[in-house]
Design an enzyme around this catalytic site. Structure first.
Site, PDB file in Angstrom:
ATOM      1  CG  HIS A 121      -2.045  -1.071   0.983  1.00 26.74           C
ATOM      2  ND1 HIS A 121      -3.146  -0.891   0.164  1.00 26.74           N
ATOM      3  CD2 HIS A 121      -2.134  -2.335   1.455  1.00 26.74           C
ATOM      4  CE1 HIS A 121      -3.879  -1.997   0.171  1.00 26.74           C
ATOM      5  NE2 HIS A 121      -3.277  -2.900   0.936  1.00 26.74           N
TER       6      HIS A 121
ATOM      7  CG  ASP B  36       0.392  -5.995  -8.130  1.00 25.83           C
ATOM      8  OD1 ASP B  36       1.265  -5.833  -7.266  1.00 25.83           O
ATOM      9  OD2 ASP B  36      -0.818  -6.070  -7.878  1.00 25.83           O
TER      10      ASP B  36
ATOM     11  CD  GLU C 183      -6.583  -4.706 -11.627  1.00 27.72           C
ATOM     12  OE1 GLU C 183      -5.895  -5.512 -12.264  1.00 27.72           O
ATOM     13  OE2 GLU C 183      -7.517  -5.052 -10.873  1.00 27.72           O
TER      14      GLU C 183
ATOM     15  CB  SER D  27      -6.173  -9.323 -11.636  1.00 25.89           C
ATOM     16  OG  SER D  27      -5.552  -8.443 -10.762  1.00 25.89           O
TER      17      SER D  27
END
Ligand code: GLA
Length: 360
Positions: free
Chosen positions: A33, A171, A159, A127
């Site tokens: 985060h 990612d 995304e 994803s």
């Protein structure tokens, strides 16, 4: 490594695909985060991943076959509806928006098969792996100039605009350009990347807690909003610009979120040095601190994840934390290399739903 998407394609469509592409999952060693706060992260690619095989079809349909989800068909121009086909719609759209002069042949229809050995919805980036493998397969047909950075940015756009998670770039970046068995130190503010070898005598064990993530999309976006709110109060662009005094001037949720971000950035820096100096003890300590901060300040852990991490502290483990977005999913532990099997067995004897994911 995985049942080939090519075989699945041939079985299902009685023809051969013309492009096949793979992308790995990733595990984040430390720095969660922080990416959408222009901070520091340290992920590494996994050996597990997703493979996609495709062919243009001229049917004006997306026809998809996977081992993961329900087989699906829908119109190539249908709006997103929350199903996995949104990734395909997204990939085709962002690709052709970026390369308007390519043939656009997949706009007329696509058949695809997907195989994977990556647990979905678990914090190991299935994803982003799906996005990158789809874009790579499309580009095998279209042959455009697509470097790793552009690839990562296009995947992030899928995304944001088609899946609805307002993720950072960690990612997609480590999946497009990370090096196996190296930690990718990535400063998301200036784009600097340093690939550093992992520990020689210690391994990172990744396990699935047994609970998949719940409400992760809305809570993730809420955390991002809370960080923006805190930045506004401090009159700065993003929380990574804040110093300790600024953070201490905040209260309530703003204080907690900002406290996590600046302390997590610091931990990533310390871990980078710990890796370079072959100091797994310090690295492990920071992993536990990271988990504690993600749980108490950032509030993205769960009772199960907290219990697993707490239990691990009584074992011969150097460090442990939840990894990825949180709200369920995977944990990562730093362990003496000869102990990984025994530690996994001990943890499983206490938490029956735990599954082995990878060891690196
Ligand atoms: C998800 C997002 C990343 C990052 C992590 C948390 O994996 O896709 O951009 O924010 O959560 O570190």
């Amino acid at each position: 490594m995985i049942n080939s998407s090519k075989e699945l394609f041939e079985e299902n469509f009685s023809q051969s695909p013309i492009a096949t592409a793979f992308a790995p999952g990733r595990v984040n060693l430390i720095g969660d985060h922080t990416d959408y706060n222009f901070g520091l992260v340290m992920p590494t690619p996994l050996s597990l991943g997703i493979e996609v095989s495709i062919i243009p079809s001229n049917t004006l349909l997306i026809e998809g076959k996977t081992e993961l989800f329900k087989e699906s068909v829908r119109s190539i121009s249908a709006p997103v509806d929350g199903s996995w086909l949104d990734f395909v719609t997204g990939a085709i759209n962002v690709f052709y928006e970026e390369f308007p002069n390519s043939s656009k042949i997949l706009k007329n229809g696509i058949k695809l098969a997907i195989s994977s050995n990556l647990p979905a919805n678990s914090g190991v980036s299935s994803s982003a792996a799906l996005e990158i493998s789809l874009l790579r397969a499309i580009n095998k047909i279209e042959n455009q100039v697509l470097d790793n950075y552009k690839l990562a940015k296009l995947a992030q756009k899928i995304e944001h605009n088609f899946i609805g998670t307002m993720c950072g770039l960690m990612d997609q970046m480590v999946i497009s350009s990370g090096v196996t068995e190296k930690a990718m130190f990535f400063d998301t503010k200036n784009g600097n990347i340093e690939n550093v070898s992992l520990f020689k005598n210690h391994k990172f064990l990744i396990i699935h807690s047994g609970s998949t993530r719940t409400l992760s999309k809305s809570l993730y976006n809420l955390r991002r909003q809370e960080c923006q709110d805190a930045s506004k109060k401090l009159n700065i662009q993003n929380l990574s610009e804040a110093n300790r005094d600024m953070v201490d001037s905040l209260e309530g949720i703003s204080f907690k979120r900002a406290n996590h971000v600046i302390s997590e950035n610091k931990r990533v820096e310390i871990c980078l040095n710990a890796l370079k100096n072959n100091d797994p003890e310090t690295f492990g300590e920071k992993m536990y601190e990271s988990h504690f901060s993600l749980s108490q300040n950032y509030e993205v852990s769960s009772e199960l994840l907290d219990n697993i991490i707490e239990k691990s502290e009584s074992l011969n483990i150097l460090g442990g934390r939840l990894t990825g977005a949180g709200f369920g999913g995977c944990c990562i532990f730093l362990i003496n290399q000869n102990d990984t099997e025994q530690i996994f067995d001990t943890l499983s004897s206490h938490f029956s739903d735990i599954k082995f994911v990878d060891v690196i």
